[in-house]
Design an enzyme around this catalytic site. Sequence first.
Site, mmCIF file in Angstrom:
data_model
loop_
_atom_site.group_PDB
_atom_site.id
_atom_site.type_symbol
_atom_site.label_atom_id
_atom_site.label_comp_id
_atom_site.label_asym_id
_atom_site.label_seq_id
_atom_site.Cartn_x
_atom_site.Cartn_y
_atom_site.Cartn_z
ATOM 1 N N LYS A 190 0.805 -1.236 0.000
ATOM 2 C CA LYS A 190 0.000 0.000 0.000
ATOM 3 C C LYS A 190 0.834 1.281 0.000
ATOM 4 O O LYS A 190 0.376 2.313 -0.481
ATOM 5 C CB LYS A 190 -0.946 0.006 1.206
ATOM 6 C CG LYS A 190 -2.167 -0.840 0.970
ATOM 7 C CD LYS A 190 -3.179 -0.722 2.073
ATOM 8 C CE LYS A 190 -4.398 -1.554 1.727
ATOM 9 N NZ LYS A 190 -5.302 -1.783 2.845
ATOM 10 N N ASP A 240 -9.968 3.134 2.064
ATOM 11 C CA ASP A 240 -10.070 2.464 3.381
ATOM 12 C C ASP A 240 -10.662 3.403 4.435
ATOM 13 O O ASP A 240 -11.387 2.963 5.328
ATOM 14 C CB ASP A 240 -8.687 1.995 3.859
ATOM 15 C CG ASP A 240 -8.246 0.703 3.186
ATOM 16 O OD1 ASP A 240 -9.105 -0.061 2.715
ATOM 17 O OD2 ASP A 240 -7.020 0.455 3.143
ATOM 18 N N ALA A 277 -3.338 0.343 5.912
ATOM 19 C CA ALA A 277 -4.704 0.420 6.437
ATOM 20 C C ALA A 277 -4.735 1.289 7.703
ATOM 21 O O ALA A 277 -5.644 2.105 7.888
ATOM 22 C CB ALA A 277 -5.231 -0.975 6.742
HETATM 23 P P1 NAP Z 1 0.514 -3.401 5.565
HETATM 24 O O1 NAP Z 1 0.550 -2.044 4.973
HETATM 25 O O2 NAP Z 1 1.449 -4.441 5.046
HETATM 26 O O3 NAP Z 1 0.710 -3.241 7.163
HETATM 27 C C1 NAP Z 1 0.765 -4.377 7.982
HETATM 28 C C2 NAP Z 1 0.736 -3.958 9.440
HETATM 29 O O4 NAP Z 1 0.692 -5.148 10.251
HETATM 30 C C3 NAP Z 1 1.974 -3.186 9.881
HETATM 31 O O5 NAP Z 1 1.631 -2.329 10.930
HETATM 32 C C4 NAP Z 1 2.880 -4.320 10.371
HETATM 33 O O6 NAP Z 1 3.851 -3.890 11.304
HETATM 34 C C5 NAP Z 1 1.872 -5.194 11.070
HETATM 35 N N1 NAP Z 1 2.286 -6.598 11.146
HETATM 36 C C6 NAP Z 1 2.403 -7.473 10.115
HETATM 37 N N2 NAP Z 1 2.799 -8.674 10.577
HETATM 38 C C7 NAP Z 1 2.949 -8.560 11.919
HETATM 39 C C8 NAP Z 1 3.326 -9.454 12.959
HETATM 40 N N3 NAP Z 1 3.652 -10.738 12.699
HETATM 41 N N4 NAP Z 1 3.356 -9.006 14.235
HETATM 42 C C9 NAP Z 1 3.022 -7.711 14.499
HETATM 43 N N5 NAP Z 1 2.648 -6.797 13.560
HETATM 44 C C10 NAP Z 1 2.619 -7.228 12.281
HETATM 45 O O7 NAP Z 1 -0.945 -4.055 5.437
HETATM 46 P P2 NAP Z 1 -2.362 -3.302 5.408
HETATM 47 O O8 NAP Z 1 -2.752 -3.157 4.012
HETATM 48 O O9 NAP Z 1 -2.247 -2.128 6.296
HETATM 49 O O10 NAP Z 1 -3.343 -4.418 6.033
HETATM 50 C C11 NAP Z 1 -3.326 -4.762 7.418
HETATM 51 C C12 NAP Z 1 -4.464 -5.767 7.678
HETATM 52 O O11 NAP Z 1 -5.740 -5.116 7.519
HETATM 53 C C13 NAP Z 1 -4.478 -6.951 6.705
HETATM 54 O O12 NAP Z 1 -4.849 -8.121 7.416
HETATM 55 C C14 NAP Z 1 -5.568 -6.584 5.704
HETATM 56 O O13 NAP Z 1 -6.180 -7.728 5.113
HETATM 57 C C15 NAP Z 1 -6.551 -5.854 6.616
HETATM 58 N N6 NAP Z 1 -7.397 -4.889 5.881
HETATM 59 C C16 NAP Z 1 -8.739 -5.122 5.839
HETATM 60 C C17 NAP Z 1 -9.556 -4.201 5.216
HETATM 61 C C18 NAP Z 1 -11.027 -4.444 5.169
HETATM 62 O O14 NAP Z 1 -11.658 -3.931 4.247
HETATM 63 N N7 NAP Z 1 -11.612 -5.128 6.124
HETATM 64 C C19 NAP Z 1 -9.022 -3.058 4.603
HETATM 65 C C20 NAP Z 1 -7.655 -2.854 4.675
HETATM 66 C C21 NAP Z 1 -6.853 -3.792 5.316
HETATM 67 P P3 NAP Z 1 5.324 -3.374 10.822
HETATM 68 O O15 NAP Z 1 5.191 -1.891 10.587
HETATM 69 O O16 NAP Z 1 6.181 -3.716 11.968
HETATM 70 O O17 NAP Z 1 5.665 -4.136 9.569
#
Ligand code: NAP
Length: 274
Positions: free
Chosen positions: A66, A102, A130
């Site tokens: 993203k 989002d 997100a």
């Molecule tokens: P992203 O940009 O890759 O960010 C991931 C986030 O999760 C970062 O804060 C990362 O921390 C953290 N993280 C990942 N693995 C981790 C672990 N093992 N332990 C602790 N923290 C961890 O992803 P995103 O697009 O923001 O999405 C995040 C989640 O929200 C996903 O599961 C996605 O499917 C969900 N989502 C859902 C919707 C919906 O419509 N319901 C919309 C958007 C997103 P670091 O900074 O340390 O890497």
Amino acid sequence: MMKHVFLLGSPVAHSLSPAMHNAAFRALGWDWSYELLETPRHQLPAAVKRLRSENCAGANVTIPHKQTILAWLDGLGASAARTGAVNTIRRSDGRLIGENTDGDGITLALRDARVEVPGARVLLFGAGGAARAVAFALADAGAAGLCIVNRTAANAGILAADLRSEFPDLELAVNRLEQPMETGILVNATSVGMSPDADVSPMPEGWTFPHEAVAIDLVYRPVKTKFLRDAEQAGALTVNGLGILVHQGAAAFKMWTGQDPPVDVMFRAVERAG
Ligand code: NAP
């Protein structure tokens, strides 16, 4: 002409977006398709190249692209420029424009659940794409304070600094070691708890859900995550990720097609598939 819309990310196999958008295309009688494009980091440039073909109407972007996708696009809409994160790509005169829906998703899901944001103190887990959209949407809606907790403290610090410059009165804290008191809204915007690792929660050991709190999880596979199960057990109100998914998807659909989507059809599709 048949048009394609893609979801770029890794992993994407869990996504309900194809079921949701394809149900909407079918309901409108259109020969369009929404397809998963599993895109490991090194394949991002090739995936973006694919979006430039004539029969592609646009895309969604998810973990982990993203923020990195910004460098590969031809322009940004206001929502993406402000949050520094793109979840939707639309085409305009052959150019690829990054957008972020989002924030709309969470705002409308909170409206549906009748959650009061003005004056609330928020505990936000995550500082990725997100989380950035969620943080700006909650600050826009009048949250009084935001405590960001994230695995990589530097990312939380960057998000806090971006918020501080636009919302100087917002109380901000980053990676506190003790649970902040008076939290009204807790949001999981990390991927922690997502299937197949469904038995983990981002809540640190010993932290608890206040009784009057609202817990929101963006993860929607499983629909009831450990974070939400624990919140429910503590007596908190819970909001799952399906409503956010549908509302962010509806806003993206309108950008690709110029038409309002059948939101009720999209809701039924994710509830069936979820
Ligand atoms: P992203 O940009 O890759 O960010 C991931 C986030 O999760 C970062 O804060 C990362 O921390 C953290 N993280 C990942 N693995 C981790 C672990 N093992 N332990 C602790 N923290 C961890 O992803 P995103 O697009 O923001 O999405 C995040 C989640 O929200 C996903 O599961 C996605 O499917 C969900 N989502 C859902 C919707 C919906 O419509 N319901 C919309 C958007 C997103 P670091 O900074 O340390 O890497």
